[in-house]
Design an enzyme around this catalytic site. Sequence first.
Site, PDB file in Angstrom:
ATOM      1  N   ASP A 227      38.381  41.429  40.707  1.00 46.29           N
ATOM      2  CA  ASP A 227      39.457  40.584  40.205  1.00 46.29           C
ATOM      3  C   ASP A 227      38.858  39.204  39.947  1.00 46.29           C
ATOM      4  O   ASP A 227      38.435  38.525  40.882  1.00 46.29           O
ATOM      5  CB  ASP A 227      40.572  40.534  41.260  1.00 46.29           C
ATOM      6  N   GLU A 323      39.258  44.127  34.982  1.00 44.85           N
ATOM      7  CA  GLU A 323      40.438  43.945  34.139  1.00 44.85           C
ATOM      8  C   GLU A 323      39.967  43.647  32.729  1.00 44.85           C
ATOM      9  O   GLU A 323      38.984  42.938  32.530  1.00 44.85           O
ATOM     10  CB  GLU A 323      41.266  42.771  34.663  1.00 44.85           C
ATOM     11  N   ASP A 406      44.888  37.769  45.880  1.00 44.80           N
ATOM     12  CA  ASP A 406      43.727  38.234  45.121  1.00 44.80           C
ATOM     13  C   ASP A 406      43.123  39.495  45.726  1.00 44.80           C
ATOM     14  O   ASP A 406      42.647  40.381  45.010  1.00 44.80           O
ATOM     15  CB  ASP A 406      42.660  37.141  45.057  1.00 44.80           C
TER      16      ASP A 406
END
Length: 485
Positions: A227, A323, A406
Amino acid sequence: MKKFQPQPGFVVQAFRFALDPNAAREHALRSHCGAARAAYNWAVGWVEASWWQRRAEETYGILEESLTEWRPWSLPSLRKAFNEAKHTDPRFAGWWEENSKEAYSTGLANASAAFDNYAKSKSGKRKGARMGVPRFKSKRKARLSCRFTTGTIRVDTDGRHVTLPRLGTIRTHEPTVKLLGRVQAGTARILSATVRHERGCWFVSFQAEVKRDIVRVARPDVAVGIDLGVKTLAVMADSTGEIRTVPNPGHYDAARAQLRRASRTVSRRQGPDRRTGQKPSRRWEKANAARNRVHHRVANLREDALHKLTTAVVAEYGTVVVEDLNVAGMLRNRRLARRIADAGFGEIRRQLTYKTRQRHATRLVAANRWYPSSKTCSGCGTVKAKLPLHVRTYECDACHLVIDRDDNAALNLAALAAAAVTGTGVTGDQDTTVVVSKPRGADRKTRATRPRRQAEAGRAGGATLPHQRQTETRDRTQAEALTLR
Ligand SMILES: [Zn+2]
């Protein structure tokens, strides 16, 4: 240009070395790169001259069939025309023979590609941003670069020199063993070399066909979710539940005070002025060089940190989930652009892509852009409709899990790897985008500031189409999703 297809079992890989040219070699390097630019500009002018000629003729009422013919921009036709022009055109008189023909080929090939890109973009055959008409390259701004595809291109056996056509032997700033060893072992073949001036240094980059040598990863059965954020560069959660945080080195922020000082010194000195023809003073040039050195240092530090991070990741895990961020869109947010650009999100993704393909049998999975990684509970899978940005801790209403925001997002990405398993899980060259169906309320990353944004967009963008406005807002909200990480 046609993409080179390596033979089976081989991959095309770049080997880049810093050069240490002496004064004569440096002069020759600059001459070659300047020649490439001159040939590029010649080609742009030559092709476009026929456009202007046709337009002028049309105004005289000349019939379509008797207009001047279009000049072709294919590389062979540009070469043919250039080889005639270089003897007659006064712009090339007296100097073109000083450089390798490869220098002119570089410029012509680039011009040919630029016209191709323009035509394909115009007809809708090319993805991405619209490409404009090729323009002349400025002597002040153009990057110095030149590519050699034929002739003597080699890494010398002493491991400290390279030889290029016409330029001869140039000393390298670093040992060339990485490539030399493979060439001598017969596992690499050099295809071309590109010299380039970057950050105040000269570099040579060899494109080589290399035997694909897959190194086994340390933990092939473990998947990791990454992330990316601004406060912490990356939070990595693996499928065993272990969470690691990579702090953001923030090289640019650290150097900003230094840069401000250096820039102030520069602006106090007599700089160049194109309107008055004012030449910069020696003191200005010295101060400007000092300022550039700070910029170069930041860029080098950033590059080094990112390479170390991505190399470590692909060498350890069997599956990497990232991502699919819209980095170009996020950079349009001017409050965040500096930090996002400094963190190098786009570069991390690019490095992961090629390193997973070339070095390890790591699978790279890109999660769908709208996958609600932050709003999903990593414990039970419940998706929250809302999770404002200031909430840094995820608290699940269903299973009462309490976890850092997170960490939760990274764990969700790691869990996605299981959903994306295809086949054996050891194939290296997949870059799968997992399409996750949108859970309710998760069609965008956050809704925190949407109403105000929309109102702004409505006021400012009278001419924008409704769907354009919407995408713009989405990009911004996604960028905002990263503010507090
Ligand atoms: Zn839960």
